[in-house]
Design an enzyme around this catalytic site. Structure first.
Site, PDB file in Angstrom:
ATOM      1  N   LYS A 134      -0.915   4.914   4.456  1.00 41.38           N
ATOM      2  CA  LYS A 134      -1.852   3.991   5.111  1.00 41.38           C
ATOM      3  C   LYS A 134      -1.450   3.784   6.567  1.00 41.38           C
ATOM      4  CE  LYS A 134      -4.260  -0.404   4.532  1.00 41.38           C
ATOM      5  NZ  LYS A 134      -5.564   0.266   4.691  1.00 41.38           N
TER       6      LYS A 134
ATOM      7  N   HIS B 260       0.833  -1.202   0.000  1.00 39.63           N
ATOM      8  CA  HIS B 260       0.000   0.000   0.000  1.00 39.63           C
ATOM      9  C   HIS B 260       0.870   1.256   0.000  1.00 39.63           C
ATOM     10  CE1 HIS B 260      -3.387  -2.626   1.220  1.00 39.63           C
ATOM     11  NE2 HIS B 260      -4.124  -1.672   0.669  1.00 39.63           N
TER      12      HIS B 260
END
Length: 250
Positions: A163, A159
């Site tokens: 995040k 990610h």
């Protein structure tokens, strides 16, 4: 459908675009801190927005914020009898147990909380249509490989650097899918993946929207299933579809 957005970051903006394109109305937008009167005039509020007539007029709220604020946001929405679709991960929805609410769903498939006959919360680690297909493929593959102990599963998720939760909620759901069968393979047949500590590797780099890979490795070969998100559109569309379904059911 009248929608209140709780969280107006990148996901909130994307949900707004998709909701408007599907003919819905955004009646209230709440962000953690809003000071400009101009912003309030345009429907963007700070936390005080929960107590506004605009929020109370919503048919449903869609919540994408942070693990630290999700539960409180949901409770504040419920104070005004507004049901919530929540996509925030990294917090434990089980915290709502014991509050005279009915839980539906099972591990790895998301949670629906009922008050009487009314759905008050739909939570999933990922609302993307493609990811939910991956969840089902993941469980079926686990069942198919259960008899073959030479295969060892692992999960990798990648990610963007912004995040907060690690591992991702989607990776956690994939892990649950490996350990919560029995999964029906055919009529009268069931298989169960042996409970084991499935490792999850979390990688944070650049602006990656999300890549999830489940790998089954053996001395003879390797099997992989993978989902690659091209942006936030799939997550946002899935959340709006979930809100539409909630309204139909209520």
């Amino acid at each position: 459908m009248k929608i209140a957005l709780i969280g107006y970051g990148k996901m909130g903006h994307m949900i707004e675009q998709i909701a408007l394109s599907r003919g819905h109305e955004i009646v209230c937008k709440i962000e953690s801190k809003v000071e400009s009167q101009k912003s309030k005039d345009e429907g963007l509020f700070g936390p005080e927005g929960f107590d506004s007539p605009a929020f109370a007029s919503a048919d449903v709220a869609i919540e994408f914020t942070t693990p630290a604020t999700a539960k409180e946001n949901i409770l504040r929405a419920w104070q005004h009898n507004v049901p919530v679709v929540c996509g925030t991960t990294g917090w434990n929805v089980e915290e709502f147990r014991g509050e005279s609410l009915e839980f539906r769903g099972r591990k790895g498939e998301g949670v629906r909380i009922m008050k009487g006959k009314r759905t008050m919360l739909v939570w999933k680690s990922n609302f993307s249509i493609g990811v939910n297909v991956l969840f089902e493929l993941n469980k079926q593959l686990a069942a198919l490989l259960a008899p073959y102990t030479q295969y060892t599963p692992s999960i990798t998720e990648v990610h963007h650097i912004h995040k907060i939760d690690k591992p991702s909620g989607t990776a956690v759901t994939l892990k649950e899918g490996l350990t919560t069968p029995p999964v029906p393979l055919s009529k009268g047949e069931n298989a169960q993946c042996t409970m084991r500590d499935v490792p999850i590797e979390s990688i944070r780099e650049g602006e990656v929207a999300g890549i999830h890979t489940v790998t089954w490795d053996s001395p003879e070969d390797t099997i992989e299933i993978k989902h690659i998100a091209k942006g936030r559109q799939g997550f946002a569309l899935g959340a709006v579809l979930a809100a539409e379904q909630l309204i139909i059911e209520n």
